[in-house]
Design a protein around this motif. Structure first.
Motif: not given
Length: 406
Positions: A378-387
């Motif tokens: 998904x853009x924009x990507x939530x890197x913290x949540x994805x991690x």
């Protein structure tokens, strides 16, 4: 004395006279003595010069009186091939008695009487030599000490002056001014005046103190190296400017890449923490134009190539540093996109692992996978949540793998 004793004594004294004469002439020919004789001196060295001249005058005076007494004995012996008792008595007085009469000296006031008449001192030939010996040693030691100190100072001064001339020649060919060279030249002139006029003022014991000269030489060497760099700048000026221009081209490209990456990150990554964008190429390009543009001629005439060399060196350093910082910034920004790709790759690797464990249809694993994939794609990507989601997915798979193993 008998006739044979007289002849043996005369032969010995002639040889002694010749050796004394040779020693005095060699002392006068000594380099240190010649330095003293040919210089206008002051201070401590003037005192040494005065003492040495007085000592030499006394030595030659004593030697002259010694020679006269010996000459009188030789003349008497030559006139009387068969000397009688009277002649032998006179020869004995001349050769062994007080035959050397010193000049009349003024008697000190406290030793005078109303009718006293000053009289000269009389010495034997042996006593005259004994009077000359310590005087000679004193003068010789003073001359040798001065020669050691002065020769060392003059040698070092010649080296420093050669360094100064090399720097002056370079500056003349480059044009402009060099304040540090002017300061060092003034210091050198001051020290040179001491070296030539009062070298013993720079003596430390029996050695020369070359500290001031050494410091000036070090400073001049630094100035010369700077002028040599300026000469290299002059000779390779166009190449140096082209080199800086090439670095600035790379800098502009890197800054553009950083801006492009920033825009991409802002579109694809949610709430990114971004460094400040590099923006030095324009200012550095203006500095390059100032160094190599139409005003360069005036700069050369004003500060010379020395000043221009410093400006080019600073510009090269600044351009390379700006390029390095721009590359680091672009790398940090690119790292956010790389992090998203890394997480995507790890997610797919974990999904393959789950399938190998026979958990392809595991509803809980499928839910977590879909959640993680939805976040990462998904853009924009939530890197913290994805991690966090990816870590949860990994832990769930590992838990099922342990259960399978048991």
């Amino acid at each position: 004395m008998s006739r044979d004793e007289v002849d043996r004594t005369l032969a010995r004294l002639r040889d002694e006279k010749e050796r004394i004469s040779t020693a005095l002439l060699e002392l006068e020919a000594h380099q240190g003595y010649q330095l003293l004789e040919g210089a206008a001196l002051n201070g401590e060295t003037l005192r040494v010069q005065s003492d040495v001249r007085a000592g030499m005058a006394s030595l030659w005076g004593l030697f002259d009186l010694y020679g006269r007494a010996l000459g009188a004995a030789e003349d008497l012996r030559a006139r009387h091939p068969r000397p009688g008792q009277a002649q032998l008595t006179e020869l004995t007085r001349l050769l062994a008695g007080p035959s050397v009469e010193l000049p009349v000296t003024e008697v000190p006031l406290e030793r005078r009487t109303l009718l006293s008449v000053p009289s000269g001192e009389k010495l034997t030939l042996r006593a005259a030599v004994e009077r000359m010996t310590p005087l000679y040693e004193e003068v010789a030691q003073a001359v040798a000490a001065l020669d050691t100190v002065w020769s060392a100072l003059l040698s070092r001064l010649a080296e420093v002056e050669a360094e100064r001339r090399a720097a002056e020649d370079l500056l003349e060919s480059l044009g402009g001014v060099e304040p540090e060279l002017d300061r060092l030249r003034a210091d050198l002139d001051a020290v040179a005046a001491v070296v030539r006029g009062d070298p013993m003022a720079l003596a430390r014991g029996d050695r020369a103190d070359t500290g001031r000269l050494d410091a000036i030489r070090t400073g001049l060497a630094g100035v010369r190296r700077g002028l040599e760099e300026a000469e290299r700048v002059r000779d390779g000026f166009a190449d140096r400017l082209r080199g800086v221009a090439d670095v600035l081209d790379l800098l502009r490209g890197t800054e553009e890449e950083a801006r492009r990456l920033r825009d991409e990150v802002l579109a694809k990554i949610a709430s990114p923490v971004l460094p400040d964008l590099p923006d030095m190429s324009a200012a550095l390009t203006d500095r390059l134009a100032a160094v190599g543009g139409p005003g360069r001629g005036a700069a050369v005439r004003g500060g010379g190539w020395t000043d221009l060399a410093a400006r080019v060196a600073e510009l090269e350093k600044a351009a390379n540093a700006a390029l390095e910082r721009a590359r680091e910034t672009a790398g940090v920004i690119r790292g956010l996109l790389d992090r998203r790709e890394e997480l995507r790759g790890r997610l797919e690797a974990y999904r393959v692992k789950a399938a190998r464990l026979g958990r392809a249809e595991d509803a809980e694993l499928a839910r977590i996978y879909d959640q993680a994939r939805g976040t990462l794609w998904t853009s924009p990507c939530d890197l913290r949540k994805a991690t966090v989601t990816l870590s949860e997915y990994q832990q769930a798979i590992n838990a099922r793998a342990k259960g399978t193993n048991r």
